[in-house]
Design a protein around this motif. Structure first.
Motif, PDB file in Angstrom:
ATOM      1  N   LEU A 389       0.850  -1.321  -0.087  1.00  0.00           N
ATOM      2  CA  LEU A 389      -0.170   0.059  -0.077  1.00  0.00           C
ATOM      3  C   LEU A 389       0.839   1.227   0.301  1.00  0.00           C
ATOM      4  O   LEU A 389       0.533   2.240  -0.676  1.00  0.00           O
ATOM      5  CB  LEU A 389      -0.700   0.140   1.259  1.00  0.00           C
ATOM      6  CG  LEU A 389      -1.963  -1.074   1.059  1.00  0.00           C
ATOM      7  CD1 LEU A 389      -2.638  -1.166   2.441  1.00  0.00           C
ATOM      8  CD2 LEU A 389      -2.986  -0.622   0.124  1.00  0.00           C
ATOM      9  N   GLY A 390       2.078   1.345   0.692  1.00  0.00           N
ATOM     10  CA  GLY A 390       2.855   2.324   0.812  1.00  0.00           C
ATOM     11  C   GLY A 390       3.497   2.744  -0.683  1.00  0.00           C
ATOM     12  O   GLY A 390       3.331   3.660  -0.852  1.00  0.00           O
ATOM     13  N   ALA A 391       3.711   1.541  -1.182  1.00  0.00           N
ATOM     14  CA  ALA A 391       4.333   1.867  -2.661  1.00  0.00           C
ATOM     15  C   ALA A 391       3.397   2.278  -3.613  1.00  0.00           C
ATOM     16  O   ALA A 391       3.682   3.083  -4.297  1.00  0.00           O
ATOM     17  CB  ALA A 391       4.775   0.492  -2.978  1.00  0.00           C
ATOM     18  N   LEU A 392       2.259   1.572  -3.411  1.00  0.00           N
ATOM     19  CA  LEU A 392       1.210   2.247  -4.293  1.00  0.00           C
ATOM     20  C   LEU A 392       0.723   3.654  -4.018  1.00  0.00           C
ATOM     21  O   LEU A 392       0.671   4.351  -5.073  1.00  0.00           O
ATOM     22  CB  LEU A 392      -0.213   1.391  -4.197  1.00  0.00           C
ATOM     23  CG  LEU A 392      -0.228  -0.106  -4.781  1.00  0.00           C
ATOM     24  CD1 LEU A 392      -1.567  -0.652  -4.313  1.00  0.00           C
ATOM     25  CD2 LEU A 392      -0.169   0.092  -6.212  1.00  0.00           C
ATOM     26  N   GLY A 393       0.773   3.962  -2.782  1.00  0.00           N
ATOM     27  CA  GLY A 393       0.531   5.574  -2.655  1.00  0.00           C
ATOM     28  C   GLY A 393       1.717   6.239  -3.248  1.00  0.00           C
ATOM     29  O   GLY A 393       1.522   7.415  -3.989  1.00  0.00           O
TER      30      GLY A 393
ATOM     31  N   LEU B 389      -3.394   5.825   1.122  1.00  0.00           N
ATOM     32  CA  LEU B 389      -2.627   4.442   1.420  1.00  0.00           C
ATOM     33  C   LEU B 389      -1.585   4.555   2.071  1.00  0.00           C
ATOM     34  O   LEU B 389      -1.206   3.387   2.606  1.00  0.00           O
ATOM     35  CB  LEU B 389      -2.339   4.226  -0.136  1.00  0.00           C
ATOM     36  CG  LEU B 389      -3.500   3.935  -1.313  1.00  0.00           C
ATOM     37  CD1 LEU B 389      -3.128   4.208  -2.897  1.00  0.00           C
ATOM     38  CD2 LEU B 389      -4.287   2.670  -0.813  1.00  0.00           C
ATOM     39  N   GLY B 390      -0.765   5.337   2.124  1.00  0.00           N
ATOM     40  CA  GLY B 390       0.379   5.544   3.026  1.00  0.00           C
ATOM     41  C   GLY B 390       0.133   5.193   4.302  1.00  0.00           C
ATOM     42  O   GLY B 390       0.851   4.466   5.061  1.00  0.00           O
ATOM     43  N   ALA B 391      -0.941   6.272   4.898  1.00  0.00           N
ATOM     44  CA  ALA B 391      -1.305   5.868   6.290  1.00  0.00           C
ATOM     45  C   ALA B 391      -1.697   4.598   6.615  1.00  0.00           C
ATOM     46  O   ALA B 391      -1.647   3.966   7.742  1.00  0.00           O
ATOM     47  CB  ALA B 391      -2.479   6.866   6.388  1.00  0.00           C
ATOM     48  N   LEU B 392      -2.550   3.898   5.569  1.00  0.00           N
ATOM     49  CA  LEU B 392      -3.087   2.702   5.843  1.00  0.00           C
ATOM     50  C   LEU B 392      -2.065   1.795   6.205  1.00  0.00           C
ATOM     51  O   LEU B 392      -2.122   0.721   6.696  1.00  0.00           O
ATOM     52  CB  LEU B 392      -4.102   2.275   4.649  1.00  0.00           C
ATOM     53  CG  LEU B 392      -5.456   2.691   4.631  1.00  0.00           C
ATOM     54  CD1 LEU B 392      -6.266   2.294   3.350  1.00  0.00           C
ATOM     55  CD2 LEU B 392      -6.122   2.099   5.847  1.00  0.00           C
ATOM     56  N   GLY B 393      -0.952   1.716   5.380  1.00  0.00           N
ATOM     57  CA  GLY B 393       0.252   1.016   5.195  1.00  0.00           C
ATOM     58  C   GLY B 393       1.045   1.054   6.600  1.00  0.00           C
ATOM     59  O   GLY B 393       1.012   0.008   7.327  1.00  0.00           O
ATOM     60  N   ALA B 394       1.109   2.222   7.299  1.00  0.00           N
ATOM     61  CA  ALA B 394       1.833   2.480   8.475  1.00  0.00           C
ATOM     62  C   ALA B 394       0.907   1.956   9.451  1.00  0.00           C
ATOM     63  O   ALA B 394       1.328   1.285  10.433  1.00  0.00           O
ATOM     64  CB  ALA B 394       2.059   3.838   8.476  1.00  0.00           C
ATOM     65  N   LEU B 395      -0.211   2.219   9.243  1.00  0.00           N
ATOM     66  CA  LEU B 395      -1.507   1.581  10.434  1.00  0.00           C
ATOM     67  C   LEU B 395      -1.383   0.076  10.431  1.00  0.00           C
ATOM     68  O   LEU B 395      -1.463  -0.459  11.559  1.00  0.00           O
ATOM     69  CB  LEU B 395      -2.612   2.208  10.341  1.00  0.00           C
ATOM     70  CG  LEU B 395      -3.095   3.856  10.687  1.00  0.00           C
ATOM     71  CD1 LEU B 395      -4.033   4.369  10.001  1.00  0.00           C
ATOM     72  CD2 LEU B 395      -2.846   4.186  11.937  1.00  0.00           C
ATOM     73  N   ASP B 396      -1.289  -0.305   9.255  1.00  0.00           N
ATOM     74  CA  ASP B 396      -1.528  -1.858   9.203  1.00  0.00           C
ATOM     75  C   ASP B 396      -0.129  -2.575   9.731  1.00  0.00           C
ATOM     76  O   ASP B 396      -0.372  -3.544  10.551  1.00  0.00           O
ATOM     77  CB  ASP B 396      -1.577  -2.333   7.461  1.00  0.00           C
ATOM     78  CG  ASP B 396      -1.637  -3.754   7.302  1.00  0.00           C
ATOM     79  OD1 ASP B 396      -1.094  -4.318   6.290  1.00  0.00           O
ATOM     80  OD2 ASP B 396      -2.474  -4.409   8.073  1.00  0.00           O
ATOM     81  N   ALA B 397       0.945  -1.702   9.501  1.00  0.00           N
ATOM     82  CA  ALA B 397       2.250  -2.344  10.218  1.00  0.00           C
ATOM     83  C   ALA B 397       2.265  -2.386  11.726  1.00  0.00           C
ATOM     84  O   ALA B 397       2.921  -3.206  12.446  1.00  0.00           O
ATOM     85  CB  ALA B 397       3.595  -1.469   9.477  1.00  0.00           C
ATOM     86  N   THR B 398       1.632  -1.149  12.363  1.00  0.00           N
ATOM     87  CA  THR B 398       1.510  -1.290  13.709  1.00  0.00           C
ATOM     88  C   THR B 398       0.501  -1.990  14.157  1.00  0.00           C
ATOM     89  O   THR B 398       0.204  -2.108  15.373  1.00  0.00           O
ATOM     90  CB  THR B 398       1.327   0.373  13.963  1.00  0.00           C
ATOM     91  OG1 THR B 398       0.251   0.888  13.544  1.00  0.00           O
ATOM     92  CG2 THR B 398       2.644   1.136  13.845  1.00  0.00           C
TER      93      THR B 398
END
Lengths: 414, 414
Positions: A389-393, B389-398
């Motif tokens: 998701l981070g990469a997609l963003g 998407l970036g925020a979802l990635g970070a929240l998913d990771a935590t």
């Protein structure tokens, strides 16, 4: 204004524009339309931007000048992103009262007098980064000086408060001189304080510097920087999307800031209080996905409180010297403007060079034809959902991928 | 030393320990063993830590004192995390030459003389945060003063360079006084410069402050801070894992730093050059997942260069005043050790504290019951797809969010 008035105006503009555009003969009608639109709309008018994206500048200007109703455009504007009939009616109410052919002619005569040139989208000197502004991109750019300086690369915007301290000015001098030594062009807003100090230090170091103004380039603002802006135009460029004769306003300063952020490869705030306009430029840079740096200062100095806020709340990177600032645009190849075809190929190329390994893996797993879901990407890349998701963003922000109905696609280089 | 020697030693230690432990009768043998182990091993000895985790302190001490070979322990140490036979043999070679019952007796007598108390794991005054050090956790803590001060909560470690500037001292005074006003206890290392200034300001503000030393608590180090450390012990605590009589060494300073980082709810570096030992404390805090703050300073001051490095490279949060520092431990409930079970509730709380504004907005837009699509989140937050998407990635990771069939949900705190 009736059709006959429009035609006469266009004829005169066409003649005048030949004088102000380098090799402008290619598309005079588009140029004329953009000049007309720039005279009737405020910078960053998104409704106008979406109309121009959908209809082109010429038809948009024609409709505005014609006085016809919005319903006549409804069939032409079928795309989802096009403005609605209601938006067009409200837009016309903003734009039409400003049609003033005498003022327009005076503005063009003034542009010719001061040697201002008109740069349009698609020209080699049109900053490719403006495309990231979408419907808020400028319609045209008036430039005094060397218009190729506007697309000098790599470039960094050095901005900060008018109310600079001795510390801030020291930081600005070191930053600008050190970046010039590293071949980086300096973009700023020509204001008192940090902006002016950065421009001056860039000139003193023999570098290229560009000032974006919030009013017409015929009258340098602020008045106390007339000599400085003249020196900037002598080797670099002074640019504005506003026509000659337009006065700077608060709105135009804020919109000017988006051009600084969009044209530069990165933005660094050198010294700024919590109410400094440079934080608006920083906000544009962050929204555009441009690297954003902030220089810290003493916590006892309110003049640095804005920088500290950027570090705390806006994920700005802490940069303490020119070498660290230059790293923000690492990977951006310096090179003469026009070497690469301008446009998205150029910016895609840049974006491709700056990819992380995660972004590269996700991009490689995408197709331009068939969309893939996040789940498919997770399986294809072997990466966890967070990194995917981070990469997609990040890829979305650089325009390399697009969302499709049920997933994601790789965008074709345009 | 033979078995008889060990038994006589243990008897004497038992008597002495009754004098130095508040209510120590509960587990004298474990206490004796930990005192013995603390006398023969250096702080943070991971092999010893894993042996104690596997066998308990008593059996570990017994084996070291017995002189038996590693093979005799192989059956008892079947767990994967237990030390290997080779590690035990190497460990014994480090520990056994240091067995000196006369020195141990002198150390305990000295502890009794200065009124030092022994605090052990499981005691109410044992910092729960030490558990995060795993096999590198201290075996015991010697405390002068009010041992409950060691577990005062919330607490923040304020650390920095010995070579402090006037700016750094000003920052330290404001930070310590402001945190005390907000009910936060101040943990530091008792050193010259930033540490000492923070302790002094905490005392002046009437707050609780704790100094961790790198040598025995019987001899205050540095000598110039004898009066200051005495004042700290009068209302707060001076603590060390080293037995009385142990001199500070470079290794012990570095290991002492892990106790500062592990016992405090957060660590803030107030002023530090790039070689300051306080960056080691910051590194421990980051490794332990504790919130880490750094106070910026002028980029022209080498004394702040370490803080800037923490901001740039170690994701330290930029903190400029006591209110922002206090936010680092917001949500950490004050209370006696053992109130909260350490584990996921605790760590979710920590993760919440570290959210960026983007992550916070996305999290707030999610529900634990109904999943929301990325499109819905874009609309709800007013953010672009990239940042969402970036925020979802970070929240998913935590672990704060989870993917659902057709979107995302907020995860319930466990």
């Amino acid at each position: 204004m009736n059709r006959g008035g429009l035609e006469r105006l266009v004829d005169r503009l066409r003649e005048d524009l030949i004088a102000v555009r380098p090799g402008a003969a290619g598309a005079p009608h588009d140029a004329v339309a953009r000049v007309v639109l720039g005279a009737v709309a405020e910078p960053g008018d998104g409704v106008l931007g979406r109309m121009v994206e959908s209809l082109g500048a010429a038809e948009s200007a024609g409709w505005i000048l014609s006085g016809r109703g919005a319903t006549e455009l409804v069939d032409a504007l079928r795309q989802e992103s096009a403005p609605s009939s209601r938006e067009l009616t409200a837009g016309a109410a903003r734009w039409r009262p400003r049609i003033d052919d005498a003022a327009l002619a005076r503005s063009l005569a003034q542009a010719a007098r001061v040697g201002a040139r008109l740069v349009l989208p698609g020209d080699p000197d049109w900053p490719v980064g403006f495309a990231d502004l979408g419907p808020h991109a400028p319609l045209a750019l008036w430039v005094r000086g060397r218009s190729s300086a506007v697309v000098a690369s790599p470039s960094i915007a050095l901005v900060g408060a008018r109310a600079a301290t001795g510390y801030g000015e020291h930081v600005a001098v070191e930053a600008a001189a050190g970046l010039v030594d590293r071949g980086v062009a300096i973009v700023s807003g020509g204001a008192y304080g940090i902006d002016g100090t950065a421009h001056r230090a860039a000139l003193a170091a023999g570098g290229t510097t560009v000032a974006f103004l919030a009013g017409g380039v015929d009258r340098f603002y602020p008045a106390g920087h007339e000599a400085l802006l003249g020196r900037i135009a002598a080797t670099g460029a002074v640019a504005s999307e506003l026509p000659c004769g337009a006065a700077p306003t608060r709105w135009r300063f804020l919109q000017r800031n988006r051009l600084i952020a969009a044209s530069a490869g990165a933005t660094v705030v050198l010294e700024a209080g919590v109410r400094s306009g440079s934080l608006n430029t920083a906000g544009h840079a962050a929204t555009l996905g441009r690297p954003l740096g902030a220089v810290p200062g003493p916590v006892t100095s309110p003049a640095s409180a804005g920088c500290h806020r950027l570090l705390r709340e806006f994920d700005a990177l802490c940069v303490t010297d020119a070498a660290q600032m230059a790293e923000l645009v690492r990977g951006h190849r310096p090179g003469p403007a026009g070497d690469d075809a301008p446009g998205s190929t150029h910016s895609s190329q840049r974006a491709l060079e700056a990819l992380t390994s995660h972004e590269r893996r996700v991009l490689d797993a995408l197709s331009v034809r068939r969309s893939r879901s996040v789940d498919e990407l997770i399986r294809a890349t072997g990466m966890a959902s967070g990194p995917v998701l981070g990469a997609l963003g990040a890829l979305d922000a650089t325009g390399l991928v697009a969302r499709a109905a049920d997933g994601w696609v790789r965008r074709r280089p345009e």
